[in-house]
Structure formats: C-alpha cells, structure tokens
Enzyme design. Structure first.
Site: not given
Ligand code: CAA
Length: 285
Positions: A141, A153, A191
């Site tokens: 995951h 995970e 989750n």
């Molecule tokens: N793909 C690749 N890289 C990405 C990206 C994407 N879709 N979105 C953001 N990034 C990268 C950016 O390029 C940036 O890289 P650098 O620092 O090297 O330049 C870095 O991530 C930070 O991006 P931003 O500055 O644009 O934005 P931010 O600081 O707000 O970060 C985020 C964005 C990484 C999404 C952050 O908000 C975050 O960590 N959010 C929480 C995400 C989370 O919890 N995910 C898990 C969800 S649960 C799941 O997936 C499982 C499930 O079963 C539901």
C-alpha cells in the site's frame, strides 16, 4: 531470496503511474499496463512531465530521467505481464474489479511470480483466495503522492508466505521507501487510524464545532500535519474516504466507525474533492 528485476504495474492512474515512476527511477524494468489506451498514454506522459520537472528542480540529472523513462514499457494487453517477477495492481478500488484482475493475472503471469495489490482497504486474504497462489499474494500500500511519501504499508494475508513478504519488503526498500508490516484486518494500520480521524473532522464540521477552514488550520498548525483533515479528505477523494469508512464499519461491526452523514451527503451530491473541483473546499479544476 527471489531476485526481482521486472515489475508489472496494473493501472496507469494516480497511484499506478507514481509507482511506475519510482520503480523505474530505482532501476527496475517496468511494464505499465492499463486496459484503456487514453489512461495509459496520459499516465505515461505524466511520468515524463514529472521526470522533467525533477530535472528543472535539480532533483536528478537529465540522463537519470531519460534512463528511468526508457525503463518503462507500456501495454494495453494484460498478457504482456507474463514474464514479470512481481506485479503491483493499482486499479480502481472496487472489490469485484480487483478479483477479476487477480484471476486474470493468476492465469497469465509466470506461476512463480509475486502478485501484490496497492489496495487501501480490500482484504488481501480475499484477493488471494481467487488465485491459485495465495502464498505469493501480498499488499503493498503506497501513499499518495507516491514519489513524495516515504511509506509502503505491507499487508500480510492469512496465506502470504515469509518469502513473499520479505521480497515485497526488500523491493519497497530498494524503491527508497520504509516498509511497515501490517496484518490483514479492515483498514490495515494506516486507514484504521487515519480515516476515523478524517471522519471525526467531518462530524466536527457537521455539528458546527468550527468551519472547514478553521478545522484544517487547527490541525495543521496545532498538530503539525501538512494538510488539515478535511483538505486531506479532498486530496484522497471523498468517495474513497466513504468507501474505506464503510469497510471499517462493516468489517469491525462497531458504531464508532459509522460514516458521518455529511460525508455520505457530499458523496451523494457528487462532491468528490480535488479530483472534480469541489469537496469540503473548492478548487480550480
Ligand atoms: N507528485 C510528485 N511530487 C509532488 C506531487 C505529486 N503529485 N505533489 C507535490 N509533490 C512534490 C513537489 O514537487 C515538492 O517537491 P520539492 O519540495 O522537492 O520541490 C514537494 O512535493 C512539496 O510540494 P508543494 O511545495 O507543491 O506542496 P506542499 O509542501 O503543500 O506538499 C504534499 C504537498 C506533499 C501533498 C503535502 O501537502 C503532504 O504531504 N500532504 C499529506 C499527504 C498525505 O497524507 N498522503 C497520504 C494520503 S493517504 C493515502 O494515500 C492512502 C490511502 O489509502 C487513502
């Protein structure tokens, strides 16, 4: 331990293309499969754009990006996955669809290959039961966005062998991720904990505790989360959050997992979050 060189990915959507990108960047040969040519081409081009953006940001060199991209082959024929050492399924989160895919993979992919699912909530034991290689089925995951999030995970189904689980752990680590080991219970570890928090945030909004913006600010600044829980729900997709809450509610048969009526209502109204521009917050499409 079994050596993995060729990884098949099923589904070129948000998760599949992220997994394909990271696998290629860490030296695996990748076959990205999607039954829909449009989705496949979109996913493949998206990976190219992400690799190019990384070059602009000096995260890796132009040569590294070109090498990684050249390691990704694409196909709309599932039988092209036949010689993979490991296949990671990242199709839409629908039980019947995943069962169908695993039945087909079991027929076409080499009998000694490992088949993993990126499911966020469907039982690995049940998926394994539709195949004739239950010992070679495991959950991997990944979190969204895959290139950024450090976790895989691992989910061990009832019949998953030690060898299979150790191989998927080693592959995850080679892909630069930290692997945690969870057993196959509803919601696994991530989750089981994340979704009730998001659901509780929706209840707080529903009961008028605070506005969506203030709930998110409270949790972002008050508990150091990168996104507030409602913003995160929009990012994951409200339909996905509801589906996972239903899995917890049905599977654990405890009212503490009851999905908030407001979450149900938003999904019924077609407010799915970021992917269609409107959830607890509004986004530019
Ligand atoms: N793909 C690749 N890289 C990405 C990206 C994407 N879709 N979105 C953001 N990034 C990268 C950016 O390029 C940036 O890289 P650098 O620092 O090297 O330049 C870095 O991530 C930070 O991006 P931003 O500055 O644009 O934005 P931010 O600081 O707000 O970060 C985020 C964005 C990484 C999404 C952050 O908000 C975050 O960590 N959010 C929480 C995400 C989370 O919890 N995910 C898990 C969800 S649960 C799941 O997936 C499982 C499930 O079963 C539901």
């Amino acid at each position: 331990m079994k050596n993995i060189q060729v990884i098949g990915i099923v589904g070129a959507g948000q998760m599949g293309r992220g997994i394909a990108q990271v696998a290629a960047q860490t030296g695996y040969d990748v076959i990205l499969f999607d039954a829909f040519k449009n989705s496949l081409d979109f996913g493949h081009n998206f990976i190219k754009t992400q690799l190019d953006k990384g070059v602009e940001k000096a995260k890796w060199t132009k040569d590294d990006a070109a090498r990684a991209f050249s390691l990704i082959k694409t196909s709309t024929e599932i039988s092209d996955l036949k010689n993979c050492d490991l296949v990671i399924e990242a199709a839409t989160e629908k039980k019947e669809l995943k069962f169908d895919i695993f039945k087909k993979l079991d027929e076409v992919v080499r009998a000694d290959a490992i088949l993993a699912s990126n499911t966020s909530s469907i039982s690995i034991t049940e998926i394994a039961a539709v195949t004739k290689r239950a010992d070679k089925i495991a959950g991997m995951h990944f979190m969204n966005p895959v290139p950024v999030m450090k976790l895989v995970e691992g989910i061990r189904g009832l019949e998953t062998s030690d060898e299979t689980f150790n191989v998927v752990a080693a592959v995850s680590e080679k892909m630069g991720k930290t692997f945690i080991r969870a057993n196959d219970f509803p919601g696994f570890a991530v989750n089981r904990i994340l979704m009730p928090m998001i659901n509780e945030a929706v209840y707080a909004l529903y009961e008028g505790v605070a506005t969506a913006k203030d709930i998110d600010t409270a949790m972002k600044l008050g508990t150091n989360q990168p996104m507030g829980p409602l913003e995160l729900a929009d990012f994951i997709g409200l339909d996905t959050c509801l589906a996972i809450m239903n899995v917890l509610h049905d599977g654990l048969a405890d009212t503490k997992y009851r999905p908030c009526p407001l979450l149900r209502q938003y999904v019924a109204a077609g407010r799915y979050g970021r992917k269609n521009g409107k959830g607890f917050h509004v986004y530019d499409k």
